[in-house]
Design a protein around this motif. Structure first.
Motif, PDB file in Angstrom:
ATOM      1  N   UNK A  27       0.786  -1.054   0.024  1.00 41.87           N
ATOM      2  CA  UNK A  27       0.064   0.125  -0.029  1.00 41.87           C
ATOM      3  C   UNK A  27       0.961   1.160  -0.016  1.00 41.87           C
ATOM      4  N   UNK A  28       0.215   2.144  -0.773  1.00 45.00           N
ATOM      5  CA  UNK A  28       1.089   3.443  -0.891  1.00 45.00           C
ATOM      6  C   UNK A  28       0.562   4.451   0.146  1.00 45.00           C
ATOM      7  N   UNK A  29      -0.751   4.180   0.395  1.00 43.47           N
ATOM      8  CA  UNK A  29      -1.395   4.827   1.681  1.00 43.47           C
ATOM      9  C   UNK A  29      -2.055   3.627   2.578  1.00 43.47           C
ATOM     10  N   UNK A  30      -1.657   3.560   3.872  1.00 41.08           N
ATOM     11  CA  UNK A  30      -2.243   2.604   4.752  1.00 41.08           C
ATOM     12  C   UNK A  30      -3.489   2.920   4.986  1.00 41.08           C
ATOM     13  N   UNK A  31      -4.277   1.630   5.172  1.00 43.95           N
ATOM     14  CA  UNK A  31      -5.660   1.927   5.536  1.00 43.95           C
ATOM     15  C   UNK A  31      -5.719   1.958   7.179  1.00 43.95           C
ATOM     16  N   UNK A  32      -6.128   3.012   7.463  1.00 45.12           N
ATOM     17  CA  UNK A  32      -6.297   3.335   9.058  1.00 45.12           C
ATOM     18  C   UNK A  32      -7.418   2.825   9.784  1.00 45.12           C
ATOM     19  N   UNK A  33      -7.390   2.255  11.077  1.00 44.54           N
ATOM     20  CA  UNK A  33      -8.487   1.827  11.751  1.00 44.54           C
ATOM     21  C   UNK A  33      -8.484   3.158  12.865  1.00 44.54           C
ATOM     22  N   UNK A  34      -9.548   4.110  12.891  1.00 43.58           N
ATOM     23  CA  UNK A  34      -9.896   5.103  13.689  1.00 43.58           C
ATOM     24  C   UNK A  34     -10.220   4.952  15.042  1.00 43.58           C
ATOM     25  N   UNK A  35      -9.512   5.742  15.952  1.00 44.33           N
ATOM     26  CA  UNK A  35     -10.051   5.475  17.286  1.00 44.33           C
ATOM     27  C   UNK A  35     -11.485   5.970  17.609  1.00 44.33           C
ATOM     28  N   UNK A  36     -11.949   5.415  18.379  1.00 46.09           N
ATOM     29  CA  UNK A  36     -13.398   5.722  18.920  1.00 46.09           C
ATOM     30  C   UNK A  36     -13.669   4.803  20.036  1.00 46.09           C
ATOM     31  N   UNK A  37     -13.768   5.444  21.320  1.00 43.00           N
ATOM     32  CA  UNK A  37     -13.923   4.355  22.700  1.00 43.00           C
ATOM     33  C   UNK A  37     -15.300   3.774  22.560  1.00 43.00           C
ATOM     34  N   UNK A  38     -16.049   4.776  21.843  1.00 43.14           N
ATOM     35  CA  UNK A  38     -17.627   4.249  21.924  1.00 43.14           C
ATOM     36  C   UNK A  38     -18.441   3.305  20.816  1.00 43.14           C
ATOM     37  N   UNK A  39     -17.767   3.571  19.709  1.00 46.60           N
ATOM     38  CA  UNK A  39     -18.328   3.065  18.504  1.00 46.60           C
ATOM     39  C   UNK A  39     -17.554   2.068  17.876  1.00 46.60           C
ATOM     40  N   UNK A  40     -17.996   1.112  17.023  1.00 44.12           N
ATOM     41  CA  UNK A  40     -17.057   0.021  16.363  1.00 44.12           C
ATOM     42  C   UNK A  40     -16.308   0.842  15.096  1.00 44.12           C
ATOM     43  N   UNK A  41     -15.385   0.344  14.902  1.00 40.43           N
ATOM     44  CA  UNK A  41     -14.313   0.922  14.146  1.00 40.43           C
ATOM     45  C   UNK A  41     -14.522   0.689  12.458  1.00 40.43           C
ATOM     46  N   UNK A  42     -15.489  -0.173  12.272  1.00 39.12           N
ATOM     47  CA  UNK A  42     -15.584  -0.659  10.822  1.00 39.12           C
ATOM     48  C   UNK A  42     -17.160  -0.860  10.527  1.00 39.12           C
ATOM     49  N   UNK A  43     -17.101  -1.184   9.401  1.00 39.75           N
ATOM     50  CA  UNK A  43     -18.708  -1.373   8.882  1.00 39.75           C
ATOM     51  C   UNK A  43     -18.489  -2.772   7.866  1.00 39.75           C
ATOM     52  N   UNK A  44     -19.539  -3.341   7.770  1.00 43.34           N
ATOM     53  CA  UNK A  44     -19.461  -4.470   6.475  1.00 43.34           C
ATOM     54  C   UNK A  44     -20.172  -3.862   5.340  1.00 43.34           C
ATOM     55  N   UNK A  45     -19.466  -4.126   4.198  1.00 47.44           N
ATOM     56  CA  UNK A  45     -20.064  -3.758   2.909  1.00 47.44           C
ATOM     57  C   UNK A  45     -19.890  -4.853   1.559  1.00 47.44           C
ATOM     58  N   UNK A  46     -20.621  -4.563   0.781  1.00 42.84           N
ATOM     59  CA  UNK A  46     -20.697  -5.505  -0.419  1.00 42.84           C
ATOM     60  C   UNK A  46     -20.707  -4.619  -1.602  1.00 42.84           C
ATOM     61  N   UNK A  47     -19.549  -5.172  -2.661  1.00 39.67           N
ATOM     62  CA  UNK A  47     -19.680  -4.594  -3.983  1.00 39.67           C
ATOM     63  C   UNK A  47     -20.880  -4.969  -4.670  1.00 39.67           C
ATOM     64  N   UNK A  48     -21.513  -3.845  -5.275  1.00 42.97           N
ATOM     65  CA  UNK A  48     -22.604  -4.052  -6.033  1.00 42.97           C
ATOM     66  C   UNK A  48     -22.634  -3.042  -7.180  1.00 42.97           C
TER      67      UNK A  48
END
Length: 129
Positions: A27-48
């Motif tokens: 990766x030229x630009x890393x994928x970052x997991x962003x901090x949040x003490x109260x909420x999930x850091x990711x979501x599930x998606x689908x290509x469509x």
């Protein structure tokens, strides 16, 4: 053989003339997991929405833009975990069934197993998160 050709090209000053193999998932630009003490850091998606008369794939790139190296291809129905966003580009993890989206206290490069990259958000449907 390739190593020998590269050594000869380096000595001869011709290294720029030989093709360089792309490093998988570099990766030229890393994928970052962003901090949040109260909420999930990711979501599930689908290509469509990829059209049968078009490219029939969504390019996974090494950074958030079409000028970055194409690393892979995704297709309609493929699931991705969405972590990062820069404009219309989404940083994803794919090729794994589950990842932990538990809250974190500090931003960090996504540490999860699986392939990582950037895809254009026009072809991503959020399923959960």
């Amino acid at each position: 053989m390739v190593r020998n050709l590269r050594a000869i090209a380096l000595v001869a000053g011709l290294s720029g003339l030989l093709p360089t193999p792309a490093l998988s998932q570099a990766l030229d630009v890393p994928v970052i997991e962003h901090a949040d003490e109260d909420f999930d850091t990711c979501a599930l998606g689908r290509v469509t929405g990829l059209k049968a008369d078009g490219d029939r794939f969504l390019a996974v790139r090494s950074g958030p833009g079409s000028d970055y190296t194409k690393l892979d291809e995704l297709h309609n129905g493929d699931k991705v975990w969405l972590f990062d966003q820069k404009g219309k580009w989404i940083g994803v993890v794919y090729g794994v069934e589950e990842v932990s989206c538990s809250p974190v206290v500090k931003d960090r490069p996504v540490p999860h197993e699986g392939k990582k990259g950037w895809v254009h958000g026009n072809w991503i449907e959020i399923l959960a998160g």
